[in-house]
Motif scaffolding. Structure first.
Motif, PDB file in Angstrom:
ATOM      1  N   GLU A 102     -36.273 -18.099 -42.861  1.00 36.05           N
ATOM      2  CA  GLU A 102     -35.565 -18.405 -44.105  1.00 36.05           C
ATOM      3  C   GLU A 102     -34.256 -17.638 -44.245  1.00 36.05           C
ATOM      4  O   GLU A 102     -33.220 -18.231 -44.557  1.00 36.05           O
ATOM      5  CB  GLU A 102     -36.467 -18.093 -45.310  1.00 36.05           C
ATOM      6  N   ALA A 118     -33.026 -22.889 -53.971  1.00 36.36           N
ATOM      7  CA  ALA A 118     -33.896 -21.809 -53.502  1.00 36.36           C
ATOM      8  C   ALA A 118     -33.181 -20.468 -53.591  1.00 36.36           C
ATOM      9  O   ALA A 118     -31.955 -20.393 -53.491  1.00 36.36           O
ATOM     10  CB  ALA A 118     -34.336 -22.072 -52.065  1.00 36.36           C
ATOM     11  N   GLN A 166     -36.829 -17.429 -50.067  1.00 32.90           N
ATOM     12  CA  GLN A 166     -36.306 -18.742 -50.442  1.00 32.90           C
ATOM     13  C   GLN A 166     -37.294 -19.573 -51.271  1.00 32.90           C
ATOM     14  O   GLN A 166     -37.694 -20.678 -50.892  1.00 32.90           O
ATOM     15  CB  GLN A 166     -35.872 -19.511 -49.201  1.00 32.90           C
ATOM     16  N   TYR A 204     -45.025 -25.104 -47.725  1.00 29.30           N
ATOM     17  CA  TYR A 204     -43.926 -24.171 -47.989  1.00 29.30           C
ATOM     18  C   TYR A 204     -42.568 -24.844 -47.781  1.00 29.30           C
ATOM     19  O   TYR A 204     -41.621 -24.632 -48.546  1.00 29.30           O
ATOM     20  CB  TYR A 204     -44.058 -22.953 -47.074  1.00 29.30           C
ATOM     21  N   ASN A 205     -42.473 -25.627 -46.714  1.00 26.08           N
ATOM     22  CA  ASN A 205     -41.222 -26.343 -46.427  1.00 26.08           C
ATOM     23  C   ASN A 205     -41.605 -27.616 -45.681  1.00 26.08           C
ATOM     24  O   ASN A 205     -41.949 -27.572 -44.512  1.00 26.08           O
ATOM     25  CB  ASN A 205     -40.296 -25.474 -45.579  1.00 26.08           C
ATOM     26  N   ARG A 206     -41.535 -28.738 -46.356  1.00 31.88           N
ATOM     27  CA  ARG A 206     -42.170 -29.967 -45.884  1.00 31.88           C
ATOM     28  C   ARG A 206     -41.454 -30.614 -44.701  1.00 31.88           C
ATOM     29  O   ARG A 206     -40.794 -31.653 -44.819  1.00 31.88           O
ATOM     30  CB  ARG A 206     -42.312 -30.949 -47.043  1.00 31.88           C
ATOM     31  N   TYR A 255     -40.180 -27.389 -38.981  1.00 33.06           N
ATOM     32  CA  TYR A 255     -40.157 -26.053 -39.591  1.00 33.06           C
ATOM     33  C   TYR A 255     -41.461 -25.312 -39.264  1.00 33.06           C
ATOM     34  O   TYR A 255     -41.449 -24.128 -38.900  1.00 33.06           O
ATOM     35  CB  TYR A 255     -39.981 -26.194 -41.105  1.00 33.06           C
TER      36      TYR A 255
END
Length: 364
Positions: free
Chosen positions: A92, A112, A117, A180-182, A186
């Motif tokens: 991040e 974010a 983030q 968390y981060n789609r 990632y």
């Protein structure tokens, strides 16, 4: 030498006491057993201490000391892999070293903020929130200064650990990272970083997270009836949470416990609210496998009306069906959780004692 009746009685009593101690102590020795052998002869670690991941040279050189301490401390506190936390921090913001917008102040293009983030909406609606406030988010006060500050590494890393835990870590790390981060790219990148940070080069699962560690848990049960309860409960691991579910395909928190006792031939109340007053209260530290641990959390909860329950399977560990978004039924640590209301022992309820007598002597 001829012994008097008094001395002979004392010796017999001492021998009996020693035998009783051996019976009582031996299960506890089994509980702390660190490993057992698979069918192929390989060793499987089932002890918490065996699962502590050491830092690689790459991790030591890349992660600032302050951040490494926070990743390790909060990973242990919340119950997620520290190297996954560290990998998120690296991916991040390069552990807070990035000068991009939103890292040290304001937000980025997506809204974010901070070293981990967080979307401000998932933090709690504001970047800085009094710790005493009730918020719908992951705002956390990691350094005890009374403020949950999204730009403060101590607060942000604790919040990130809670978010990962809520969404499936440490057992289902990939699912937690996707929430968390789609993006699956990632997830792949974070896992690769986490492996580099670990001396073993792996993202280790927690102890007792799979069927491989069931045998020592069941063998350590304080009685045959508890062993039967645990066999059934552990076999449900991996099944989904379903509110009101009592199996066989899905369960809620009290439903899996109700079904496990039923599988052992015992009837206990169905819901968390009715299970709480049913068992005999047990002091913290004296709980044992088969007992229930209750939490001031979940729907309809209050100070003396728990909304969540887990089944103790070993010291500090419970089997739980937590919530629909929390991942499948699994073995987790209750010592790392807050809002514990207390422990009970259903097997000491008078009605259950009568049931046990009938199981042992059906003619009664």
């Amino acid at each position: 030498m001829k012994l008097s009746r008094t001395r002979l009685a004392l010796l017999i009593g001492l021998a009996g006491a020693l035998l009783l101690m051996a019976v009582i102590v031996s299960p506890m020795l089994l509980i702390s057993m660190p490993s057992f052998l698979n069918d192929d002869g390989t060793s499987v670690d089932c002890d918490d201490k065996a699962q502590v991941e050491e830092v690689s040279d790459s991790g030591t050189s890349d992660i600032p000391t302050e951040y490494l301490d926070l990743y390790q401390k909060n990973g242990k506190k919340v119950g997620v892999q520290w190297n996954i936390l560290a990998a998120v921090g690296k991916r991040e913001t390069d552990h807070g070293r990035s000068d991009l917008p939103g890292v040290k102040s304001g937000t980025n293009y997506a809204g974010a903020a901070g070293p981990m983030q967080f979307l401000i909406s998932t933090w709690g609606g504001k970047a800085r929130i009094p710790a005493s406030s009730t918020v719908n988010g992951y705002a956390s006060d990691g350094d005890g200064d009374g403020v949950a500050d999204v730009y403060n590494p101590a607060d942000a890393i604790l919040g990130a650990a809670k978010m990962l835990k809520r969404n499936g870590a440490p057992e289902n790390v990939r699912r937690a990272l996707f929430v968390y981060n789609r993006a699956w790219w990632y997830v792949d990148q974070v896992e690769e970083i986490a492996r580099r940070y670990a001396k073993s080069g792996a993202v280790k699962l927690p102890p007792q997270s799979s069927e491989e560690c069931d045998d020592p848990l069941v063998e350590a049960a304080p009685s045959d009836i508890v062993a039967e309860i645990m066999k059934y409960a552990l076999a449900q691991r991996g099944k989904p949470y379903l509110w009101g579910g009592t199996g066989p395909d899905a369960f809620d928190c009290s439903g899996v416990i109700y079904a496990a006792y039923q599988a052992a031939g015992l009837r206990i109340p169905r819901t968390t609210f009715t299970q709480w007053p049913f068992g005999v209260k047990v002091l913290e530290g004296q709980e044992q496998p088969g007992d229930l641990v209750f939490f001031n959390a979940g729907p309809g909860t209050s100070a003396n009306n728990p909304g969540h329950v887990g089944l103790v399977v070993s010291k500090g560990k419970m089997l739980e069906a937590r919530c629909r978004l929390c991942g499948p039924i699994k073995v987790t640590s209750y010592q790392a959780r807050d809002k514990i209301m207390g422990f009970t022992r259903p097997l000491q309820n008078p009605d259950v004692l009568d049931q046990l007598k009938k199981l042992q002597n059906p003619s009664l």
